[in-house]
Design an enzyme around this catalytic site. Structure first.
Site, PDB file in Angstrom:
ATOM      1  N   LYS A 198       0.888  -1.177   0.000  1.00  0.00           N
ATOM      2  CA  LYS A 198       0.000   0.000   0.000  1.00  0.00           C
ATOM      3  C   LYS A 198       0.914   1.211   0.000  1.00  0.00           C
ATOM      4  O   LYS A 198       1.534   1.560   1.000  1.00  0.00           O
ATOM      5  CB  LYS A 198      -0.901  -0.027   1.241  1.00  0.00           C
ATOM      6  CG  LYS A 198      -2.267   0.617   1.046  1.00  0.00           C
ATOM      7  CD  LYS A 198      -2.184   2.105   0.776  1.00  0.00           C
ATOM      8  CE  LYS A 198      -2.026   2.909   2.039  1.00  0.00           C
ATOM      9  NZ  LYS A 198      -1.717   4.335   1.776  1.00  0.00           N
ATOM     10  N   GLU A 221       7.532  -0.303  12.476  1.00  0.00           N
ATOM     11  CA  GLU A 221       8.657   0.638  12.451  1.00  0.00           C
ATOM     12  C   GLU A 221       8.059   2.027  12.568  1.00  0.00           C
ATOM     13  O   GLU A 221       7.529   2.559  11.587  1.00  0.00           O
ATOM     14  CB  GLU A 221       9.443   0.506  11.133  1.00  0.00           C
ATOM     15  CG  GLU A 221      10.122  -0.829  10.927  1.00  0.00           C
ATOM     16  CD  GLU A 221      11.340  -1.035  11.820  1.00  0.00           C
ATOM     17  OE1 GLU A 221      11.686  -0.127  12.602  1.00  0.00           O
ATOM     18  OE2 GLU A 221      11.923  -2.128  11.732  1.00  0.00           O
ATOM     19  N   GLU A 224       7.811  14.084  18.236  1.00  0.00           N
ATOM     20  CA  GLU A 224       8.512  14.049  16.953  1.00  0.00           C
ATOM     21  C   GLU A 224       8.026  15.201  16.068  1.00  0.00           C
ATOM     22  O   GLU A 224       6.827  15.385  15.886  1.00  0.00           O
ATOM     23  CB  GLU A 224       8.185  12.713  16.272  1.00  0.00           C
ATOM     24  CG  GLU A 224       8.932  12.507  14.983  1.00  0.00           C
ATOM     25  CD  GLU A 224       8.594  11.158  14.350  1.00  0.00           C
ATOM     26  OE1 GLU A 224       7.420  10.775  14.319  1.00  0.00           O
ATOM     27  OE2 GLU A 224       9.532  10.495  13.879  1.00  0.00           O
TER      28      GLU A 224
END
Ligand code: NAD
Length: 484
Positions: free
Chosen positions: A177, A252, A386
């Site tokens: 995807k 991840e 982040e």
């Protein structure tokens, strides 16, 4: 500028097809202009792609093959990418924003995965287990079957290459995807599979919205294994979907990775780590060096040097930045850039100082000045969340133990770095850092051969290196009762 094909399709069961959900615009972040449309998959497309992959898996076309031959096909995919490097790099820069020379590096990096895992295909060996004279017992590693791989927009070619190469090398079939913001370059992965001789259906590449096609793929009952690279909230959704079907998944996810700079560090050399660690791909790197924790005695000097590095970079359209050098492209979208700006403003409110950058340049496009924030403290949002942009936060510490505590003081744990002339000190720190990979005296030291993955909310499972092979295989034990 390159002549970009106006409409790109999905690749299902060896054919280029329209998407059931229509089309999506792909935009050049350096100009804000539409460069092409891409077919948008719906759940029925996902179902066809998974069905094709399952059919090929059950046919035994990949599993019956001698692994060394399958490995050769995987390697051929890498060579295909290198043969088409210029075209891929150009489209990559146009859809993602990075300088053209960085796109070349990405395509070369992608090819390296196919070379490496193609080489590993024949090394996935079982073992024989002694059970005494009456038995013969051994293990074999079998592929899971259909591997679903959900890809982020920051390194669309390399991230797909990373998972696809290892999955194919171990005999799985795949449904990719691709990311909806940067789907175009994934077409070359499908073409590479076709050119290498993989049968139709072995590799399927579809673009679709995460909440639609992505969710349909993650929750599909005929998917046997999932690899997800992306953000934490999506990772949680994927892991939940995987749990419902009782299939393994690799996550991840993001990071807030810190470099610890001790008082004896070589700051001349560290300038290079700043340049690559936080400004490569405009900081949109999961393992970016987004925090530096420097000994207070070197704080001011380090901030000055970081400021110098940030100001040395010329920021502008990636397509004009053809040569390796001191430059940076656009971020992937205005939305990502504005999110980063919001986080910078919040950091200022909470007491951080903008030592460099911090604004959008006076030009159209999703640009952000390379930014350095000093006076950051561990409790600030900018030290915990982040940014996924070219924003370096500098924190200071008084002693080694405190530096480690700050480095370990976020929910993440993807990578970390230690910079010192003292290898004993570095080794001690490396052992105490809660991260899947520790760099000593060079940010990003390592390569496709070295395992990569997170502690904590940075995810689980390992990509790269031999470790990644075990994501894609399951162990079968065969025991024979011998006569006599
Ligand atoms: P994202 O989570 O928004 O999207 C990643 C992919 O997941 C996209 O293809 C998206 O369409 C899909 N998706 C979104 N919602 C989904 C759902 N509900 N079900 C299934 N699929 C869904 O992440 P992003 O914004 O594309 O990427 C940025 C993030 O990825 C950052 O946090 C970064 O750190 C992380 N990242 C991690 C690594 C790594 O190796 N650890 C590498 C690159 C990026």
């Amino acid at each position: 500028m390159a002549d970009v094909k106006p409409y790109w399709q999905n690749y299902i069961d060896g054919a280029w097809v329209h998407g059931g959900a229509g089309r999506i615009d792909v935009t050049d972040p350096a100009t804000g202009e539409r460069i092409a449309e891409h077919a948008l998959a719906d759940a029925a497309d996902v179902d066809r792609a998974v069905g094709a992959a399952r059919r090929v898996h059950l046919s035994g076309a990949l599993t019956a093959m001698r692994p060394i031959e399958r490995g050769r096909m995987v390697q051929a995919m890498g060579r295909y990418l290198l043969d088409h490097k210029d075209e891929i790099a150009c489209i990559l820069t146009l859809e993602q924003g990075k300088p053209l020379w960085e796109s070349h590096i990405e395509v070369e990096g992608a090819a390296l995965y196919f070379e490496y895992y193609g080489n590993q295909a024949s090394t996935v060996e079982g073992r024989s287990i002694p059970l005494g004279a009456g038995y013969m017992d051994w293990t074999e590693y079998e592929p899971f079957g259909v591997s679903a791989q959900i890809i982020p927009w920051n390194y669309p070619v390399e991230m797909t290459a990373r998972t696809l190469s290892a999955a194919l090398a171990t005999g799985n079939t795949c449904v990719i995807k691709s990311p909806e913001m940067t789907p175009l370059t994934n077409a070359w992965l499908a073409r590479a599979a076709e050119a290498a001789g993989f049968p139709p259906g072995a590799v399927n590449v579809i673009c679709g919205l995460g909440r639609a096609a992505g969710a349909a793929l993650a929750g599909h009952r005929d998917v046997n294994q999932i690899v997800f690279t992306g953000s934490v909230p999506t990772g949680i959704a994927i892991a939940t979907a995987a749990a419902r079907n009782v299939v393994p998944c690799v996550l991840e996810l993001g990071g807030k990775s810190a470099a610890i700079v001790y008082d004896d560090a070589d700051l001349d050399a560290f300038e290079n780590d700043i340049r690559w660690g936080i400004y490569f791909n405009a900081g949109q790197v999961c393992s970016a060096m987004s925090r530096v924790i420097v000994h207070e005695s070197r704080h001011d000097e380090l901030v000055e040097r970081a400021e110098k590095v940030a100001k040395s970079l010329s920021v502008g359209p990636g397509i004009e930045r053809t040569e390796f050098g001191a430059n940076m492209g656009a971020m992937v979208s205005d939305g990502q850039r504005d999110r980063a700006l919001g986080m910078i403003a919040r950091a200022e409110e909470q007491g951080a100082r903008i030592a460099a950058g911090g604004r959008k340049p006076n030009r159209p496009g999703a640009f952000l000045e390379p930014t350095v924030l000093s006076g950051v403290t561990p409790d600030m949002d900018i030290a915990q969340q982040e940014v996924f942009g070219p924003v370096l936060s500098v924190l200071s510490s008084r002693e080694d133990a405190q530096a480690i505590e700050i480095a370990n003081g976020t929910d993440y744990g993807l990578v970390a770095g230690v910079f010192t002339a003292d290898l004993d000190r570095a080794t001690l720190a490396a052992r105490q850092l809660r991260a899947g990979q520790v760099f000593v005296n060079e940010w990003y030291a390592g390569g496709v051969e070295t395992p990569f993955g997170g502690y904590g909310k940075s995810g689980y499972g390992r990509e790269k290196g031999r470790e990644a092979l075990w994501n894609y295989v399951q162990t079968k034990n065969i025991a024979i009762r011998l006569k006599g």
